[in-house]
Design an enzyme around this catalytic site. Structure first.
Site, PDB file in Angstrom:
ATOM      1  CE  LYS A 206      -3.515   2.420   2.658  1.00 38.61           C
ATOM      2  NZ  LYS A 206      -4.550   2.356   3.684  1.00 38.61           N
ATOM      3  CE  LYS A 259      -5.974   1.906  -0.376  1.00 41.35           C
ATOM      4  NZ  LYS A 259      -6.288   1.993   1.009  1.00 41.35           N
TER       5      LYS A 259
HETATM    6  C1  PBG Z   1      -7.538   3.336   5.652  1.00 43.87           C
HETATM    7  C2  PBG Z   1      -7.771   3.252   4.187  1.00 43.87           C
HETATM    8  C3  PBG Z   1      -7.594   4.224   3.184  1.00 43.87           C
HETATM    9  C4  PBG Z   1      -8.093   3.676   2.002  1.00 43.87           C
HETATM   10  C5  PBG Z   1      -8.519   2.385   2.290  1.00 43.87           C
HETATM   11  N1  PBG Z   1      -8.301   2.134   3.645  1.00 43.87           N
HETATM   12  C6  PBG Z   1      -7.093   5.607   3.271  1.00 43.87           C
HETATM   13  C7  PBG Z   1      -5.710   5.898   3.638  1.00 43.87           C
HETATM   14  O1  PBG Z   1      -4.856   5.027   3.807  1.00 43.87           O
HETATM   15  O2  PBG Z   1      -5.452   7.098   3.807  1.00 43.87           O
HETATM   16  C8  PBG Z   1      -8.156   4.363   0.677  1.00 43.87           C
HETATM   17  C9  PBG Z   1      -9.200   3.845  -0.270  1.00 43.87           C
HETATM   18  C10 PBG Z   1      -9.528   4.751  -1.393  1.00 43.87           C
HETATM   19  O3  PBG Z   1      -8.864   5.784  -1.631  1.00 43.87           O
HETATM   20  O4  PBG Z   1     -10.501   4.436  -2.105  1.00 43.87           O
HETATM   21  N2  PBG Z   1      -6.210   3.476   6.031  1.00 43.87           N
END
Ligand code: PBG
Length: 344
Positions: A206, A259
């Site tokens: 991520k 992601k």
């Molecule tokens: C929680 C999380 C996030 C997303 C999914 N889980 C935001 C982040 O890490 O700031 C992003 C999902 C999206 O942008 O559609 N940490």
């Protein structure tokens, strides 16, 4: 047959290689198609809020809503009609603090939502995002001391959160915090509480991405200071993604997630070729917002652009895709071209 072009394509017997032959009709193209989208490859995300009768469009994500549990159930009915097998839930609590109490409260918004869905739609797979940012008053994904995000005390809270989701009935948990060691920690807590059959989908690679911007508006989870770059990955790195995935598999992850998706298809493809466990991709909020903006304004074909971007994620190697486009794509794939696209 003497031009340079034909000589280069001429075989010994005088015939020619022509790649266009397998493109010559729709039926032949259908036969040789390498990758397909299917509603069963999608997971649809929901943003759940407290209260009743709430269905508020998210300004940064046209066609997506914050919903209270009653409307969430209506949304799940639609998801099932679309033949989508799974949903992923994000909770937006009324109160936030510095211990993310609402993340693991038995009466937390997500725990209530899980119970309500599983009661009404027992066969719908309910995945929960396990993270603290929506529940912390500072918006970071972990415990904060001074201006540091502290790893090991965060693990305790994450595991408590994951366990509370599974106790409420979640079919799968998806930790998205990027703390070190969280997969192993959560696995141990789940196993020691008798949930050794519940899978963990790890947001293993991520990135610290600007493409989460619209989500943070939706989930009210933007960090109050600094950014997430001390725990999420540097967008410039790809070898590191392989390392993150390998570690999470070793700790017990059952499915791994890349992601964002579209700006990281190279990472997805590498991860796919390197590991044999299921690989998913998260087509995130910024990818949705970007395409919707262009499709809404008529700059991109609204019926085609999102479908092409989804198949590109499958082509890069995703077994399934978490996407805000899930319902719209599924309707079109099932032959429904009548229902208007949800963002138009
Ligand atoms: C929680 C999380 C996030 C997303 C999914 N889980 C935001 C982040 O890490 O700031 C992003 C999902 C999206 O942008 O559609 N940490």
């Amino acid at each position: 047959m003497s031009s340079e072009f034909s000589e280069s394509r001429e075989k010994k017997d005088g015939s020619f290689i022509r790649t266009r032959r397998t493109r010559s009709s729709e039926s032949i193209r259908n036969l040789v198609r390498e990758n397909r989208l299917h509603p069963e490859n999608f997971v649809y995300p929901f943003f759940v809020v407290e209260g009743e009768g709430v269905k508020e469009e998210i300004q940064s994500m046209p066609g997506q809503f914050q919903m209270s549990v009653d409307n969430l159930l209506e949304g799940c009915r639609e998801v099932i009609e679309c033949k989508i097998p799974a949903v992923i839930l994000f909770g937006i609590p009324n109160s936030k603090d510095d211990e993310a109490t609402e993340a693991y409260s038995e009466k937390g918004i997500i725990q209530i939502a899980i119970k309500a869905i599983k009661e009404k739609f027992p066969d719908l797979c309910v995945i929960t995002d396990v993270c603290l940012c929506e529940y912390m008053n500072h918006g970071h994904c972990g415990v904060v001391e001074g201006n540091r995000i502290v790893n090991d005390s965060t693990l305790e809270l994450l595991s408590k959160t994951a366990l509370s989701h599974v106790v409420a009935g979640a079919d799968m948990v998806a930790p998205s915090d990027m703390m070190d060691g969280r997969i192993g920690h959560i696995r141990e807590i789940l196993d020691s509480n008798g949930f050794n059959e519940t899978p963990i989908m790890s947001y293993a690679s991520k990135y610290a991405s600007a493409f989460y911007g619209p989500f943070r508006v939706a989930a009210e989870s933007a960090p109050a200071f600094g950014d997430r770059s001390t725990y999420q990955m540097d967008p410039a790195n790809s070898r590191e993604a392989i390392r993150e995935v390998a570690i999470d598999i070793q700790e017990g992850a059952d499915i791994i997630l890349v992601k964002p998706a579209l700006p990281y298809l190279d990472v997805l493809s590498k991860v796919r070729s390197k590991f044999d466990i299921p690989v998913a991709a998260y087509n995130v909020s910024g990818e949705y917002a970007m395409l919707v903006a262009a499709m809404k304004s008529g700059w991109l074909d609204p019926e085609k652009a999102f479908m092409e971007s989804l198949v590109s994620i499958r082509r890069a190697g995703a077994d399934f895709i978490i996407t805000y486009f899930a319902k719209d794509a599924s309707r079109r794939l099932l032959g429904d071209f009548e229902t208007p696209l949800s963002w138009m």
